[in-house]
Structure formats: structure tokens, C-alpha cells
Scaffold this motif. Structure first.
Motif, PDB file in Angstrom:
ATOM      1  N   LEU A 296      80.075 -13.818  49.113  1.00 28.87           N
ATOM      2  CA  LEU A 296      79.499 -14.778  50.112  1.00 28.87           C
ATOM      3  C   LEU A 296      78.166 -14.791  50.102  1.00 28.87           C
ATOM      4  CD1 LEU A 296      82.004 -13.182  52.791  1.00 28.87           C
ATOM      5  CD2 LEU A 296      82.169 -15.585  51.653  1.00 28.87           C
TER       6      LEU A 296
ATOM      7  N   THR B 267      76.800 -20.059  55.372  1.00 33.09           N
ATOM      8  CA  THR B 267      77.566 -19.006  54.368  1.00 33.09           C
ATOM      9  C   THR B 267      78.611 -20.176  53.582  1.00 33.09           C
ATOM     10  OG1 THR B 267      77.329 -17.434  56.136  1.00 33.09           O
ATOM     11  CG2 THR B 267      78.999 -17.050  54.066  1.00 33.09           C
TER      12      THR B 267
ATOM     13  N   LEU C 280      81.293 -19.293  50.092  1.00 31.65           N
ATOM     14  CA  LEU C 280      82.333 -18.432  49.020  1.00 31.65           C
ATOM     15  C   LEU C 280      81.730 -18.814  47.621  1.00 31.65           C
ATOM     16  CD1 LEU C 280      83.916 -15.950  48.232  1.00 31.65           C
ATOM     17  CD2 LEU C 280      85.786 -17.806  48.240  1.00 31.65           C
TER      18      LEU C 280
ATOM     19  N   VAL D 117      78.042  -9.701  50.748  1.00 32.11           N
ATOM     20  CA  VAL D 117      77.476 -10.798  51.249  1.00 32.11           C
ATOM     21  C   VAL D 117      75.936 -10.751  51.010  1.00 32.11           C
ATOM     22  CG1 VAL D 117      77.053 -11.887  53.532  1.00 32.11           C
ATOM     23  CG2 VAL D 117      78.955 -10.803  53.476  1.00 32.11           C
TER      24      VAL D 117
END
Length: 265
Positions: free
Chosen positions: A127, A134, A136, A200
């Protein structure tokens, strides 16, 4: 005869003058539901309060039952610090989480280690955050690793013996991780893909702001590993890269921001 237990995982954070970002990473690791690991921080000798923060967090890791060690001294850059972490680590698997990075879910490690991972390098999706948005980013097909990084370093679990046998090449300033993974791929080490995001990552790292150096280092690693050759597809990738760089040079960072924001909607 007493058997010394072997830790399944060592998580390594390398940092320099990133006190607040390290706090974010440590809080995330402490929140994980699976805690059969150790955590190492390799700091480059920061004078911004990082060392004092690490000392404050010792009790939290002790309470969680997570062995916690740290080192604060000058180093030769990010990959030198990573190599120090590899030598210090005691886990069978390694995961590098830079300051400010964090795992995608509190159950991420439990998902990975609920059963022994297959392969020697296990990787998942990422992510990515850019200016508060944000998206993916799925891992790309593995065979594209010959010319681009197909998964995020922070989303890859690596068997420690691989990096002990072939440490990150510190003559690379941006792409030592890519070179390592490409070398492992060419040596036919076993890769396994996970069907979920692992980490992330905020798009603002060193490699993101040094695209030209990264591009040159990719050419260098291809030559060193014997896979560099001219082809139509190589020419098209070169034209695409230099076209994007020219647009950035003409219009500045603002055009990059506009494109990325449109992709992260």
C-alpha cells in the motif's frame, strides 16, 4: 543437551535523524498479534533524540515479549546499516522496515507465519501513500525483475542465510536491494508470492528522488550480472524513461504530483 530456540523472524529498521518516523514503525510492530520475533534498530548516530526514544521503548518491547536491540553509530549509508542489521540478527527470516514504514494490518505477521513460509524469498503487495492518498500496488510478474523492481523491499521476507552469503553491495546507493533480488532470481532461488499487502510505504524515499542514479545503477547491475543486451523492448523502455525525465525537468515536481494524485483516486 539444551536446545537454543531459534527466532523465526528479525525485523530491522535502519534510520538516521528520523525520530518521529521510528516511533510510528515501533508502535506498529508492537501492535502485531504475532510476536515471535526480534526487533533491531540500526541508527546512523542521530543527534535528534532517536537514541533516547529507543531507550524509552525498551520496556514496551520487554512487556510484549519481543527481544529488542539497537545500535547508534555512524555508518556508510543505508545498505551498510542494513548489512549491520543482518549480521546482528538471529531470526531465520529478515524483514526490513525503514523508519516510517509499517505493516498493512495488525494480523500481517500472523498471516505470514501461521504456517512455515515456502520459498527463500516471500513477498506480497504494498500500500503506497502519496500526499495523504493511498493505493494498492500489486507485485508485478517476477520475470520483470530483470529490468525493474517488482515488489517493495519492505514487503519481502528474506531467508537470513541468503544475505549472509551475499550482503547488499554498498557501492550501490539506490538499487542494492534490487541487485540482490535480481541476483537471487538468476541463481534460481525460490520466490513465493503472498496474496495480500504486507507493508505500507510512503512515496518519498531516497530512490524516488534519485531516479537518474537509480536508472544508471540498473544498467550497471544488468551488466555485472550478464543480462544487459540491446533490444527493441529495451529501447522503448529507455525512450519512456527519458521522456518522463524531460517532462519532469520542464514542468517540475508539480506535474509528477498531478499524475500521482490521479492514480491514487
Amino acid at each position: 543437551m539444551t536446545t537454543i530456540p531459534v527466532l523465526p523472524l528479525s525485523i530491522i529498521t535502519v534510520c538516521f535523524r528520523a525520530r518521529d518516523e521510528v516511533r510510528t514503525t515501533m508502535d506498529n510492530i508492537l501492535s502485531q498479534t504475532w510476536k515471535n520475533m526480534e526487533y533491531l534498530v540500526i541508527d546512523g548516530g542521530s543527534a535528534d533524540g532517536t537514541l533516547e526514544l529507543l531507550e524509552q521503548y525498551e520496556s514496551g518491547f520487554l512487556h510484549a515479549g519481543i527481544p529488542f536491540r539497537y545500535l547508534s553509530e555512524p555508518d556508510g549509508g543505508i545498505y551498510d546499516a542494513m548489512n549491520k542489521g543482518v549480521r546482528m540478527a538471529e531470526g531465520q527470516w529478515l524483514l526490513f522496515m525503514n523508519a516510517g514504514d509499517f505493516l498493512a494490518d495488525i494480523h500481517t505477521l500472523e498471516q505470514v507465519f501461521s504456517k512455515p513460509p515456502g520459498g527463500q524469498i516471500v513477498y506480497g503487495d504494498t500500500l503506497c501513500i502519496y500526499q495523504g492518498r493511498t493505493k494498492l500496488y500489486p507485485a508485478l510478474p517476477l520475470d520483470r525483475i530483470t529490468y525493474e523492481m517488482v515488489f517493495c523491499h519492505q514487503s519481502a521476507f528474506i531467508r537470513r542465510e541468503l544475505l549472509l552469503g551475499e550482503p547488499y553491495d554498498t557501492t550501490y546507493k539506490v538499487c542494492a536491494d534490487h541487485r540482490f533480488f535480481l541476483s537471487m532470481y538468476l541463481q534460481k532461488k525460490a520466490f513465493e508470492r503472498l496474496p495480500f499487502p504486507v507493508s505500507v510505504y510512503e512515496i518519498a524515499g531516497y530512490s524516488d528522488t534519485h531516479k537518474m542514479l537509480s536508472h544508471k545503477e540498473k544498467h550497471r547491475m544488468q551488466k555485472e550480472l550478464g543480462i544487459f543486451h540491446f533490444s527493441l523492448s529495451w529501447l522503448m523502455r529507455e525512450l519512456s524513461f527519458y521522456c518522463k525525465q524531460s517532462i519532469k525537468n520542464i514542468f517540475g515536481q508539480r506535474i509528477i504530483d498531478m499524475v500521482r494524485k490521479s492514480r491514487l483516486r
